[in-house]
Design a protein around this motif. Sequence first.
Motif, mmCIF file in Angstrom:
data_model
loop_
_atom_site.group_PDB
_atom_site.id
_atom_site.type_symbol
_atom_site.label_atom_id
_atom_site.label_comp_id
_atom_site.label_asym_id
_atom_site.label_seq_id
_atom_site.Cartn_x
_atom_site.Cartn_y
_atom_site.Cartn_z
ATOM 1 N N ILE A 192 0.855 -1.181 0.000
ATOM 2 C CA ILE A 192 0.000 0.000 0.000
ATOM 3 C C ILE A 192 0.894 1.233 0.000
ATOM 4 O O ILE A 192 1.809 1.353 0.823
ATOM 5 C CB ILE A 192 -0.955 -0.001 1.214
ATOM 6 N N TYR A 204 1.699 5.466 -0.015
ATOM 7 C CA TYR A 204 1.268 6.781 0.483
ATOM 8 C C TYR A 204 2.093 7.829 -0.246
ATOM 9 O O TYR A 204 3.329 7.775 -0.239
ATOM 10 C CB TYR A 204 1.461 6.919 1.995
ATOM 11 N N TYR A 255 -2.714 5.951 -1.304
ATOM 12 C CA TYR A 255 -3.381 7.067 -0.634
ATOM 13 C C TYR A 255 -2.613 8.325 -0.996
ATOM 14 O O TYR A 255 -1.392 8.364 -0.877
ATOM 15 C CB TYR A 255 -3.383 6.863 0.884
ATOM 16 N N GLU A 286 -5.479 11.568 4.956
ATOM 17 C CA GLU A 286 -5.211 10.390 4.117
ATOM 18 C C GLU A 286 -4.125 9.500 4.719
ATOM 19 O O GLU A 286 -4.189 8.276 4.586
ATOM 20 C CB GLU A 286 -4.851 10.797 2.694
ATOM 21 N N CYS A 327 -4.664 5.657 5.532
ATOM 22 C CA CYS A 327 -3.702 4.671 5.047
ATOM 23 C C CYS A 327 -3.235 3.780 6.194
ATOM 24 O O CYS A 327 -3.224 2.546 6.076
ATOM 25 C CB CYS A 327 -2.521 5.396 4.405
#
Length: 185
Positions: free
Chosen positions: A5, A7, A33, A46, A50
């Motif tokens: 994931i 950011y 994110y 955000e 996240c």
Amino acid sequence: MNQRIGYAGVSTDDQHLDLQRDALKKSGCSIIYEEKASGKSANRVELGNCLKALRAGDTLVVWRLDRLGRSLQDLVKIVTDLERAGVGFESLIEKIETTSATGKLTFHVFAALSEFERNLIRERTQAGLAAARARGRSGGRKPKLDAKQIREIKTLLKDPSIAVSTVAKRYGISRTTLYKYVGAA
């Protein structure tokens, strides 16, 4: 299912997320994110979303270290929290990842330097305060009024025809400051 994931964050409206977004996608991030918020801002919505989305076994990926933390201390705290939750961390530019022994070592060197810096600042502050006390100075703001002025104000306030605001204005202080020195009497 273990996910990568991403950011991505920029601090001003004239900066663009394209470079970070492309690098995160290329590194295999399935979710990214994105945020435009000041790095100094504690309210990075955000980033919060996240961090909540991450599960044990996932890896948080950022383009550069400074995109995640407002300071080294903040960065160390975030990565330590991730590690406790079983979440890996990777920074693409610095080539740091906490899923291997070498990556963890590198990151812990950063953490040790951060703690060392905090301790140095604390020691310097304590030494400065001790030196000031040795010269007869105490910390804090200098008093607005001296003992003579406080006596004068108390005398003036005994006259019911003189308003508190008038006395405060005469001495260049607020009513709150006046009450702090002479009480509500």
